[in-house]
Design a protein around this motif. Structure first.
Motif, PDB file in Angstrom:
ATOM      1  N   GLN A 171       2.342   5.477  15.038  1.00  0.00           N
ATOM      2  CA  GLN A 171       2.205   4.179  14.749  1.00  0.00           C
ATOM      3  C   GLN A 171       3.674   3.677  15.027  1.00  0.00           C
ATOM      4  O   GLN A 171       4.452   4.048  15.415  1.00  0.00           O
ATOM      5  CB  GLN A 171       1.682   3.915  13.291  1.00  0.00           C
ATOM      6  N   TYR A 172       3.876   2.304  14.477  1.00  0.00           N
ATOM      7  CA  TYR A 172       4.863   1.426  14.818  1.00  0.00           C
ATOM      8  C   TYR A 172       6.261   1.932  13.880  1.00  0.00           C
ATOM      9  O   TYR A 172       5.972   2.203  12.642  1.00  0.00           O
ATOM     10  CB  TYR A 172       4.911  -0.031  14.363  1.00  0.00           C
ATOM     11  N   ASP A 208      -0.146 -17.608  12.442  1.00  0.00           N
ATOM     12  CA  ASP A 208      -1.296 -16.833  13.075  1.00  0.00           C
ATOM     13  C   ASP A 208      -0.560 -15.225  13.499  1.00  0.00           C
ATOM     14  O   ASP A 208      -1.545 -14.516  13.557  1.00  0.00           O
ATOM     15  CB  ASP A 208      -2.196 -17.467  14.117  1.00  0.00           C
ATOM     16  N   GLN A 209       0.612 -15.160  13.182  1.00  0.00           N
ATOM     17  CA  GLN A 209       1.242 -13.819  13.393  1.00  0.00           C
ATOM     18  C   GLN A 209       1.278 -13.208  12.162  1.00  0.00           C
ATOM     19  O   GLN A 209       1.351 -11.900  12.226  1.00  0.00           O
ATOM     20  CB  GLN A 209       2.444 -14.128  13.937  1.00  0.00           C
ATOM     21  N   PRO A 211      -0.904 -11.881   9.969  1.00  0.00           N
ATOM     22  CA  PRO A 211      -1.646 -10.575   9.528  1.00  0.00           C
ATOM     23  C   PRO A 211      -1.200  -9.255  10.553  1.00  0.00           C
ATOM     24  O   PRO A 211      -1.208  -8.248   9.972  1.00  0.00           O
ATOM     25  CB  PRO A 211      -3.080 -11.108  10.103  1.00  0.00           C
ATOM     26  N   ARG A 212      -0.926  -9.648  11.670  1.00  0.00           N
ATOM     27  CA  ARG A 212      -0.279  -8.694  12.477  1.00  0.00           C
ATOM     28  C   ARG A 212       1.194  -8.148  11.824  1.00  0.00           C
ATOM     29  O   ARG A 212       1.367  -7.023  11.961  1.00  0.00           O
ATOM     30  CB  ARG A 212      -0.088  -9.015  14.148  1.00  0.00           C
ATOM     31  N   LEU A 213       1.639  -9.196  11.513  1.00  0.00           N
ATOM     32  CA  LEU A 213       3.348  -8.640  10.916  1.00  0.00           C
ATOM     33  C   LEU A 213       2.935  -7.863   9.511  1.00  0.00           C
ATOM     34  O   LEU A 213       3.802  -6.813   9.520  1.00  0.00           O
ATOM     35  CB  LEU A 213       4.217  -9.831  10.699  1.00  0.00           C
ATOM     36  N   ASP A 215       0.505  -6.102   9.273  1.00  0.00           N
ATOM     37  CA  ASP A 215       0.032  -4.538   9.439  1.00  0.00           C
ATOM     38  C   ASP A 215       1.145  -3.746  10.095  1.00  0.00           C
ATOM     39  O   ASP A 215       1.351  -2.572   9.758  1.00  0.00           O
ATOM     40  CB  ASP A 215      -1.102  -4.544  10.545  1.00  0.00           C
ATOM     41  N   VAL A 216       1.988  -4.428  10.696  1.00  0.00           N
ATOM     42  CA  VAL A 216       3.300  -3.607  11.200  1.00  0.00           C
ATOM     43  C   VAL A 216       3.982  -3.177   9.964  1.00  0.00           C
ATOM     44  O   VAL A 216       4.448  -1.898  10.220  1.00  0.00           O
ATOM     45  CB  VAL A 216       3.950  -4.783  12.090  1.00  0.00           C
ATOM     46  N   GLN A 219       2.550  -0.099   8.960  1.00  0.00           N
ATOM     47  CA  GLN A 219       2.432   1.149   9.903  1.00  0.00           C
ATOM     48  C   GLN A 219       3.988   1.637   9.428  1.00  0.00           C
ATOM     49  O   GLN A 219       4.326   2.765   9.621  1.00  0.00           O
ATOM     50  CB  GLN A 219       2.488   0.596  11.181  1.00  0.00           C
TER      51      GLN A 219
END
Length: 305
Positions: A171-172, A208-209, A211-213, A215-216, A219
């Motif tokens: 993962q990241y 909108d970024q 949720p991804r941030l 998750d990162v 990770q």
């Protein structure tokens, strides 16, 4: 000295175009560009194949999606150069980028009397897609990392001797810094090369970024524990934020998590509307770092069971 510029890429076609065009304008002549596509689904491979004549230095290799560590290893294995330059596919460099690395490597070898060294260039973050190299250097661009693959040049044999990147980092995060620990154990010296400038493009911060941030960060927390299990030192603990200092710092700043993506949305939205997305992103770091610390401790507790 012949350079192999290793560039892993995954669904970065628009900025990869700028990256490769900049790499083709280098004043230094003796180099190749090893692009390793990590299973892109955005037409990257087809575009490169149809535009091969525009990129005479590029050699394209493809693999199923497996992560940056495996892609970089594949690139090093296929490289023809005695010296490897790592950059990311969202980095746009200046014309003297490679020449600067080469001159600093040669000077370092003369001063030290050996090649137990690597050069680390300057990375400037920018959200300016049209003209990324116009971005000035900022305090937030400073990096204290020992070895990071965004902009680094190193003799290929040291990478082989160190064992390349650990593909266990699925993962990241952290696979380059973990390799850095092994290179440091081999007593390689870091030599800064600020003349080798790369402009790291990423889109301007938007809500909108988030949720991804988040998750990162989770990770990164999990991979941080993998890093610590390989190298259980206080230095690594500091890097991955697994100390009481980080727990207190981000716990206090986030008021125990009360300042989060929901409660801080009005502040971040207002800053973005005022044309201050970078400041809004710094506000977001309050809860993002808190999530990272929580993820680190959760992953470590799980690993002890």
């Amino acid at each position: 000295m012949f350079l192999s510029v290793v560039i892993p890429t995954y669904n970065r076609k628009p900025i990869l175009e700028k990256c490769l065009r900049a790499m083709e304008r280098q004043t230094f002549a003796d180099y190749e560009i090893v692009v390793v596509d990590d299973g892109s689904t955005d037409g990257t491979v087809e575009w490169l194949q149809s535009h091969a004549a525009e990129f005479p230095h590029v050699r394209l290799f493809c693999q199923n999606h497996g992560g940056a560590a495996g892609a970089r290893n594949y690139g090093v294995e296929q490289a023809k150069g005695d010296t490897i330059v790592f950059i990311d596919s969202d980095l746009v460099v200046t014309d003297v980028f490679l020449q600067s690395h080469v001159e600093t490597l040669i000077q370092g070898q003369k001063e030290l009397g050996h090649d137990r060294l690597f050069t680390y260039g300057r990375v400037i973050n920018t959200a300016n897609f049209d003209d990324p190299t116009s971005e000035p250097y900022k305090l937030t661009d400073f990096s204290a990392a020992y070895f990071a693959t965004g902009n680094v040049a190193i003799a290929r044999h040291w990478l082989i001797e160190a064992g390349l990147f650990d593909t266990g980092f699925k993962q990241y995060g952290w696979e380059d810094l973990e390799l850095g620990v092994r290179l440091k154990n081999l007593r390689l010296k870091l030599i800064k090369c600020p003349e080798a400038v790369g402009y790291h493009w990423h889109p301007a911060f938007s809500l909108d970024q988030i949720p991804r941030l988040i998750d990162v960060e989770f990770q990164r927390g999990r991979m941080g524990v993998v890093f610590y299990q390989k190298h259980p030192t206080f230095d690594v603990k500091m890097m991955i934020q697994m100390t009481w200092i980080h727990r207190v710092l981000w716990g206090v700043l986030s008021i125990g998590g009360l300042l989060n993506e929901k409660t801080l949305t009005p502040v971040m939205r207002s800053l973005i509307q005022q044309g201050k997305p970078q400041l809004a992103e710094q506000v977001a770091r309050i809860f993002l770092n808190w999530y990272n610390v929580k993820a680190v401790y959760a992953a470590y507790a799980q690993s002890q069971k």
